[in-house]
Design a protein around this motif. Structure first.
Motif, short mmCIF file in Angstrom:
data_model
loop_
_atom_site.label_atom_id
_atom_site.label_comp_id
_atom_site.label_asym_id
_atom_site.label_seq_id
_atom_site.Cartn_x
_atom_site.Cartn_y
_atom_site.Cartn_z
N MET A 1 2.95 -45.35 -10.00
CA MET A 1 3.56 -44.02 -9.95
C MET A 1 3.96 -43.60 -11.37
SD MET A 1 6.99 -42.84 -10.03
CE MET A 1 7.18 -41.10 -10.35
N TYR B 1 15.27 -45.91 -10.56
CA TYR B 1 15.50 -44.53 -11.00
C TYR B 1 16.39 -43.83 -9.97
CZ TYR B 1 14.59 -39.56 -11.38
OH TYR B 1 14.75 -38.20 -11.44
N ASP C 1 6.62 -48.03 -10.58
CA ASP C 1 6.96 -46.83 -11.35
C ASP C 1 6.79 -47.21 -12.82
OD1 ASP C 1 8.16 -44.77 -12.77
OD2 ASP C 1 9.85 -44.54 -11.39
N PHE D 1 15.19 -41.64 -6.99
CA PHE D 1 14.54 -42.33 -5.87
C PHE D 1 15.58 -43.05 -5.01
CE2 PHE D 1 10.41 -42.56 -8.44
CZ PHE D 1 9.94 -41.40 -7.85
N SER E 1 5.95 -33.02 -8.99
CA SER E 1 6.98 -33.70 -9.79
C SER E 1 6.85 -35.20 -9.54
CB SER E 1 8.39 -33.23 -9.40
OG SER E 1 8.73 -33.70 -8.11
C1 LIG Z 1 11.89 -38.75 -14.49
C2 LIG Z 1 11.57 -39.96 -13.72
C3 LIG Z 1 11.20 -39.87 -12.36
C4 LIG Z 1 11.17 -38.56 -11.61
O1 LIG Z 1 10.26 -37.66 -12.10
P1 LIG Z 1 10.46 -36.04 -12.07
O2 LIG Z 1 9.19 -35.59 -12.70
O3 LIG Z 1 11.69 -35.74 -12.83
O4 LIG Z 1 10.56 -35.63 -10.64
C5 LIG Z 1 10.87 -41.06 -11.72
N1 LIG Z 1 10.93 -42.25 -12.34
C6 LIG Z 1 11.28 -42.37 -13.63
C7 LIG Z 1 11.33 -43.73 -14.27
C8 LIG Z 1 11.62 -41.23 -14.36
O5 LIG Z 1 12.00 -41.37 -15.64
#
Ligand SMILES: *Cc1c(COP(=O)(O)O)cnc(C)c1O
Length: 371
Positions: free
Chosen positions: A190, A99, A170, A102, A74
């Motif tokens: 990420m 997010y 991210d 996190f 994930s």
């Molecule tokens: C959804 C999301 C995550 C987490 O990812 P999952 O696959 O739901 O664990 C992290 N960062 C951002 C910006 C997201 O939209």
């Protein structure tokens, strides 16, 4: 090669004995050893590596122009593996609108091992004041969720390099197609592959991509292989299948995102639209420089508070009222009620993931809901 070509070809690592054009799903958890004890097939045990996962990691590495990638089960485990690789006692700088998953990890799971300053990373000049002796990483999320703030990656990378800090980004909202954080100076990118990379709201996944193979990266790889939060061969197969259309899907998301944002910006019931493609967006110029398209995510504030926001999300027909983003189907969500009582997200905010339906139908739907 260009992204459209890489997306289709760079994951094709093996020629199968039966001549499959599309790679098979390798379900075997274990692999034959050679007489001398080696593994000439390249794999030993599926937690450590698997042909489908290696192919996914290869295509993500190439799309981000990196040196290596680790795929996870994930997005959250991708981020968590990076935080786990930091030495206990480390300090990190993260965005105030990070997010929320996190933020939760850092404040709960890592509360005893890491210290964090959550700050406004759009204020570049203000960052240095937060760098301490034990600061090791700046974590950026751009575009950010749910206000679509844009952080200047090249400018932050200069600060990170000057202080010898890791820069992680991210890049989920941009996907590997709309911005290249590594080319702008990030050390690690990420993604939640659950979103645009998967693109069909049917598979969970995450990934980290590194600019260089460093001892720190080896720690991350070790956490992936020994921790075992890995995607299954079937998940990897689905993601590899999806990634082939990613560059073309992103064009559609960008086109629809821009058109819907432009329509909503002019609507009298809409107080504000947050979309980096609009000239009125406060960081539009930075977005233009560091992104090749503005994506399919936007948020709006509606006049009339939480009640009106909830009425609108309940009245649209084509937009599924659900969390998440990046799928072919449009989604809509009253964000504050998802994030809970401590949220700083405005109560009249609606977050929209614009899908790949025809834009006329999407606009028509909003028109009937708002009017
Ligand atoms: C959804 C999301 C995550 C987490 O990812 P999952 O696959 O739901 O664990 C992290 N960062 C951002 C910006 C997201 O939209």
């Amino acid at each position: 090669m260009k992204p459209e070509t890489l997306a289709i070809h760079s994951g094709n690592l093996y020629k199968s004995a039966t001549g499959d054009v599309t790679p098979p799903i390798n379900l075997s958890t274990t692999f034959f050893r050679d007489e001398d004890g080696g593994y000439s097939g390249g794999h030993m045990y599926s937690r450590v590596s698997n042909p489908n996962r290696s192919a996914l990691e290869k295509v993500l590495t190439d799309l981000e122009n990196g040196a290596d990638a680790c795929a996870f089960s994930s997005g959250n485990t991708a981020g968590m593996s990076l935080f786990q690789a930091l030495a206990p006692g480390s300090h990190i700088i993260a965005p105030d609108d990070m997010y929320w998953g996190f933020k939760k990890q850092l404040q709960s799971i890592f509360a005893d091992t890491l210290t964090i300053d959550f700050i406004d990373l759009t204020n570049i000049a203000g960052i240095s004041a937060y760098i301490k002796e034990n600061t090791v990483m700046i974590w950026v999320e751009t575009p950010s969720n749910p206000l679509l703030k844009i952080t200047d990656l090249a400018a932050i990378s200069k600060i990170a390099k000057a202080h010898d800090l890791l820069l992680a980004c991210d890049s989920t909202f941009a996907s590997p197609c709309l911005q290249k954080p590594i080319e702008l100076g990030a050390d690690i990118v990420m993604h939640s592959s659950t979103k645009y990379i998967g693109g069909h709201s049917d598979v969970l996944g995450g990934a980290l991509i590194t600019a260089k193979r460093t001892p720190f990266w080896e720690k991350v790889r070790n956490i992936q292989q020994i921790g075992g939060a890995v995607p299954s061969p079937f998940d990897c197969f689905l993601l590899l299948r999806s990634v082939k259309t990613l560059p073309y899907r992103m064009r559609g998301h960008c086109e629809n995102g821009m058109a819907l944002a432009t329509y909503l910006e002019k609507h009298p019931k809409v107080e504000a639209v947050f979309y980096p493609g609009l000239p009125a967006h406060p960081q539009h110029e930075i977005a233009k420089q560091q992104m090749s398209g503005f994506g399919g995510m936007l948020s709006i504030l509606v006049h009339g508070g939480a009640e009106e926001a909830r009425r609108v999300v309940n009245t649209v027909q084509l937009f599924a009222q659900a969390t998440s983003l990046g799928g072919v189907e449009s989604l809509i969500e009253h964000r504050a009620s998802v994030e809970g009582p401590d949220t700083k997200t405005p109560q009249n905010l609606i977050r929209i993931s614009v899908g790949l339906e025809h834009i006329d139908d999407l606009i028509e739907d909003f028109k009937q809901a708002l009017d």
